[in-house]
Scaffold this motif. Structure first.
Motif, PDB file in Angstrom:
ATOM      1  N   GLU A  75       0.833  -1.209   0.000  1.00 25.86           N
ATOM      2  CA  GLU A  75       0.000   0.000   0.000  1.00 25.86           C
ATOM      3  C   GLU A  75       0.864   1.253   0.000  1.00 25.86           C
ATOM      4  N   MET A  76       1.964   1.230   0.715  1.00 24.53           N
ATOM      5  CA  MET A  76       2.868   2.375   0.740  1.00 24.53           C
ATOM      6  C   MET A  76       3.538   2.574  -0.625  1.00 24.53           C
ATOM      7  N   ARG A  77       3.859   1.473  -1.297  1.00 25.60           N
ATOM      8  CA  ARG A  77       4.439   1.594  -2.640  1.00 25.60           C
ATOM      9  C   ARG A  77       3.430   2.187  -3.622  1.00 25.60           C
ATOM     10  N   CYS A  78       2.167   1.866  -3.424  1.00 27.92           N
ATOM     11  CA  CYS A  78       1.115   2.468  -4.245  1.00 27.92           C
ATOM     12  C   CYS A  78       1.093   3.980  -4.041  1.00 27.92           C
ATOM     13  N   TRP A  79       1.218   4.407  -2.796  1.00 30.16           N
ATOM     14  CA  TRP A  79       1.280   5.851  -2.475  1.00 30.16           C
ATOM     15  C   TRP A  79       2.485   6.492  -3.163  1.00 30.16           C
ATOM     16  N   VAL A  80       3.638   5.836  -3.123  1.00 26.75           N
ATOM     17  CA  VAL A  80       4.835   6.381  -3.767  1.00 26.75           C
ATOM     18  C   VAL A  80       4.614   6.533  -5.272  1.00 26.75           C
ATOM     19  N   ARG A  81       3.984   5.538  -5.880  1.00 30.97           N
ATOM     20  CA  ARG A  81       3.733   5.619  -7.327  1.00 30.97           C
ATOM     21  C   ARG A  81       2.853   6.817  -7.667  1.00 30.97           C
ATOM     22  N   VAL A  82       1.862   7.093  -6.830  1.00 31.47           N
ATOM     23  CA  VAL A  82       0.999   8.254  -7.073  1.00 31.47           C
ATOM     24  C   VAL A  82       1.811   9.541  -6.979  1.00 31.47           C
ATOM     25  N   LEU A  83       2.641   9.660  -5.947  1.00 32.15           N
ATOM     26  CA  LEU A  83       3.441  10.872  -5.792  1.00 32.15           C
ATOM     27  C   LEU A  83       4.467  11.023  -6.911  1.00 32.15           C
ATOM     28  N   ARG A  84       4.859   9.914  -7.508  1.00 31.79           N
ATOM     29  CA  ARG A  84       5.800   9.976  -8.628  1.00 31.79           C
ATOM     30  C   ARG A  84       5.086  10.188  -9.962  1.00 31.79           C
ATOM     31  N   GLY A  85       3.778  10.464  -9.917  1.00 27.54           N
ATOM     32  CA  GLY A  85       3.032  10.753 -11.136  1.00 27.54           C
ATOM     33  C   GLY A  85       2.639   9.528 -11.929  1.00 27.54           C
ATOM     34  N   GLU A  86       2.591   8.342 -11.269  1.00 27.45           N
ATOM     35  CA  GLU A  86       2.310   7.099 -11.980  1.00 27.45           C
ATOM     36  C   GLU A  86       0.969   6.501 -11.570  1.00 27.45           C
ATOM     37  N   GLY A  87       0.080   7.314 -11.014  1.00 23.62           N
ATOM     38  CA  GLY A  87      -1.214   6.816 -10.567  1.00 23.62           C
ATOM     39  C   GLY A  87      -2.258   6.833 -11.666  1.00 23.62           C
ATOM     40  N   ARG A  88      -3.506   6.618 -11.287  1.00 20.14           N
ATOM     41  CA  ARG A  88      -4.613   6.574 -12.249  1.00 20.14           C
ATOM     42  C   ARG A  88      -4.863   7.942 -12.870  1.00 20.14           C
ATOM     43  N   ARG A  89      -4.562   8.982 -12.129  1.00 17.02           N
ATOM     44  CA  ARG A  89      -4.764  10.337 -12.630  1.00 17.02           C
ATOM     45  C   ARG A  89      -3.413  11.048 -12.706  1.00 17.02           C
ATOM     46  N   PRO A  90      -3.241  11.931 -13.683  1.00 22.66           N
ATOM     47  CA  PRO A  90      -1.960  12.644 -13.797  1.00 22.66           C
ATOM     48  C   PRO A  90      -1.748  13.602 -12.627  1.00 22.66           C
ATOM     49  N   HIS A  91      -0.545  13.610 -12.101  1.00 22.35           N
ATOM     50  CA  HIS A  91      -0.173  14.491 -10.994  1.00 22.35           C
ATOM     51  C   HIS A  91       1.250  14.993 -11.217  1.00 22.35           C
ATOM     52  N   PRO A  92       1.582  16.138 -10.665  1.00 23.75           N
ATOM     53  CA  PRO A  92       2.991  16.563 -10.709  1.00 23.75           C
ATOM     54  C   PRO A  92       3.858  15.529  -9.992  1.00 23.75           C
ATOM     55  N   GLN A  93       5.067  15.348 -10.463  1.00 28.45           N
ATOM     56  CA  GLN A  93       5.978  14.352  -9.906  1.00 28.45           C
ATOM     57  C   GLN A  93       6.721  14.925  -8.708  1.00 28.45           C
ATOM     58  N   PHE A  94       6.579  14.292  -7.549  1.00 30.36           N
ATOM     59  CA  PHE A  94       7.288  14.724  -6.345  1.00 30.36           C
ATOM     60  C   PHE A  94       8.695  14.131  -6.352  1.00 30.36           C
ATOM     61  N   PRO A  95       9.710  14.876  -5.938  1.00 26.04           N
ATOM     62  CA  PRO A  95      11.051  14.294  -5.809  1.00 26.04           C
ATOM     63  C   PRO A  95      11.081  13.287  -4.661  1.00 26.04           C
ATOM     64  N   PHE A  96      11.988  12.313  -4.759  1.00 26.54           N
ATOM     65  CA  PHE A  96      12.083  11.294  -3.712  1.00 26.54           C
ATOM     66  C   PHE A  96      12.493  11.900  -2.369  1.00 26.54           C
ATOM     67  N   ALA A  97      13.200  13.023  -2.382  1.00 22.95           N
ATOM     68  CA  ALA A  97      13.576  13.664  -1.122  1.00 22.95           C
ATOM     69  C   ALA A  97      12.335  14.118  -0.355  1.00 22.95           C
ATOM     70  N   THR A  98      11.330  14.624  -1.091  1.00 21.76           N
ATOM     71  CA  THR A  98      10.076  15.030  -0.443  1.00 21.76           C
ATOM     72  C   THR A  98       9.319  13.817   0.070  1.00 21.76           C
ATOM     73  N   ILE A  99       9.283  12.751  -0.722  1.00 21.64           N
ATOM     74  CA  ILE A  99       8.608  11.524  -0.293  1.00 21.64           C
ATOM     75  C   ILE A  99       9.283  10.966   0.958  1.00 21.64           C
ATOM     76  N   ARG A 100      10.604  11.030   1.004  1.00 17.44           N
ATOM     77  CA  ARG A 100      11.319  10.555   2.188  1.00 17.44           C
ATOM     78  C   ARG A 100      10.941  11.380   3.417  1.00 17.44           C
ATOM     79  N   SER A 101      10.787  12.697   3.260  1.00 16.60           N
ATOM     80  CA  SER A 101      10.390  13.541   4.391  1.00 16.60           C
ATOM     81  C   SER A 101       9.001  13.161   4.895  1.00 16.60           C
ATOM     82  N   TYR A 102       8.071  12.952   3.957  1.00 16.62           N
ATOM     83  CA  TYR A 102       6.735  12.493   4.345  1.00 16.62           C
ATOM     84  C   TYR A 102       6.832  11.172   5.109  1.00 16.62           C
ATOM     85  N   LEU A 103       7.628  10.252   4.572  1.00 11.95           N
ATOM     86  CA  LEU A 103       7.743   8.929   5.174  1.00 11.95           C
ATOM     87  C   LEU A 103       8.355   9.000   6.567  1.00 11.95           C
TER      88      LEU A 103
END
Length: 420
Positions: free
Chosen positions: A146-174
């Motif tokens: 489930e967490m990997r699914c969240w990462v894919r969305v933040l990386r712009g790879e989800g069902r809907r287009p989204h801006p791509q978050f850098p991994f540094a930001t994702i790491r801060s969230y995590l």
């Protein structure tokens, strides 16, 4: 006394023309220990590469101990595998697994510069990306997916287009989410089981600023899972926290007494002075360049995102800076690293990085404080003496909003409590 026979050439030399039937990881446990006498005789090509490494090390002014350790690691690799074909990164790192202070970074960078490294697919990606995957992999399988699914969305790879978050930001969230995820995994097997009550309990356990950061990360997580139809409803929907700014509080005087004297070594003393006296951020301190320090005029240039801030060195900091420059030249006179602060690792790193967080964190762990605490206390002390936000802006290069926060904290009696 009979002479020890010269070791034979390794029977395991890699032949670059030999096709590979299947990949198998080598076990270096028995070959990565012992003295140079146990290493097979080097081929002429391997001998030449090792000699070039020695010249490279001396050119860059490496100290004898790390130079010899790295050379021994390289000798083991070249002795057993030869220098006719690139070496797998996994093999290079495996040798270091069985040797203390193996100089693995130095060997990797040298061989990579000669096109002699086959990258390890498992280590591809930048450090923040690897950190995210490692932390998620430590979770139970269902929640990790489930967490990997969240990462894919933040990386712009989800069902809907989204801006791509850098991994540094994702790491801060995590980093914000990790304590709560650890607590939840003790009684749930999926994030679908998390309720609004669980969210509120998590927020209630946090101080105000931490709670706001956590809620932002939780919003991101559960909105993404709802979008991907992993969960049926978002337990954070409509949740908010009142806007508040935590006012800085002073560090007790007994904890501050003799901080610079207690710091170990010239670099540590300079770092503590730049933060405790001049209120610099620890990150910008590590990024100061050698050319930014002008000792004759007593100035230090601090490069910030939107502007440059000039620090006028007091007598003590000026002396500490001079002591550090003397130490830097004594230890690493040949380093090409442009940063004012360097360590044994970064002085030899060809990517020319600043000193790591581990180096600076260690300085303050030994003092029983954090760099951010020390910086806040310095600005708060200045605010207590002046109550002039403009003065704080000039001395520390901070914004008007931040300077007013410190003035209000130092002089609460001047804060308006009436209705607005």
């Amino acid at each position: 006394m009979p002479r020890t026979p010269t070791p034979a050439v390794s029977p395991h030399l890699v032949d670059p023309t030999q096709a590979v039937l299947f990949d198998a990881r080598r076990n270096w446990r028995c070959f990565a220990v012992g003295s140079s006498r146990t290493v097979p005789t080097l081929t002429p090509a391997a001998e030449a590469l090792l000699e070039e490494f020695e010249r490279h090390a001396r050119k860059h002014g490496w100290n004898a101990s790390p130079r010899n350790s790295a050379a021994m690691t390289l000798r083991i690799l070249l002795g057993w595998l030869g220098a006719e074909a690139p070496i797998h990164e996994a093999d290079i790192r495996a040798v270091a697994d069985h040797r203390r202070n193996a100089g693995i970074r130095r060997v990797l960078q040298f061989l990579d510069g000669h096109g002699m490294v086959i990258p390890d697919p498992a280590r591809r990606g930048e450090a923040p990306e690897r950190a995210v995957e490692q932390r998620i992999a430590a979770l139970p399988d269902a929640i990790a997916e489930e967490m990997r699914c969240w990462v894919r969305v933040l990386r712009g790879e989800g069902r809907r287009p989204h801006p791509q978050f850098p991994f540094a930001t994702i790491r801060s969230y995590l980093n914000c989410l990790r304590p709560e995820l650890a607590a939840w995994t003790e009684h749930v097997t999926s994030l679908r089981e998390i309720t609004r009550d669980d969210i509120e309990a998590s927020l209630d356990r946090q101080p105000p600023v931490t709670a706001r950061n956590l809620l932002s990360a939780l919003h991101s997580l559960f909105r993404a899972l709802k979008q991907e139809r992993v969960i049926f409803r978002d337990p954070t929907r409509g949740m908010s926290l009142p806007t508040m700014r935590r006012l800085p509080a002073p560090i007790p005087t007994d904890r501050l007494h003799g901080l610079i004297d207690r710091a170990e070594g010239p670099m540590a003393k300079l770092v503590v002075a730049l933060i405790a006296i001049h209120g610099l951020h620890i990150q910008e301190t590590t990024h100061v360049l050698l050319e930014d320090l002008d000792l004759p005029t007593g100035r230090l240039l601090v490069r910030r995102d939107t502007h440059h801030h000039t620090v006028y060195l007091d007598e003590l900091t000026h002396a500490l800076a001079g002591n550090w420059l003397h130490e830097r030249r004594r230890l690493w006179s040949r380093t090409s690293n442009p940063h004012l602060l360097v360590s044994q690792v970064t002085s030899a790193d060809t990517t020319l990085p600043p000193v790591s967080h581990h180096v600076t964190d260690t300085i303050f762990v030994r003092l029983g404080l954090t760099a951010s605490q020390l910086r806040r206390d310095r600005i708060l002390d200045e605010a207590a003496h002046t109550a002039d936000p403009v003065h704080l802006m000039r001395v520390f290069g901070i914004s008007a909003k931040t300077s007013m926060t410190y003035v209000q904290a130092a002089h609460p009696e001047r804060r308006s409590t009436g209705p607005r």
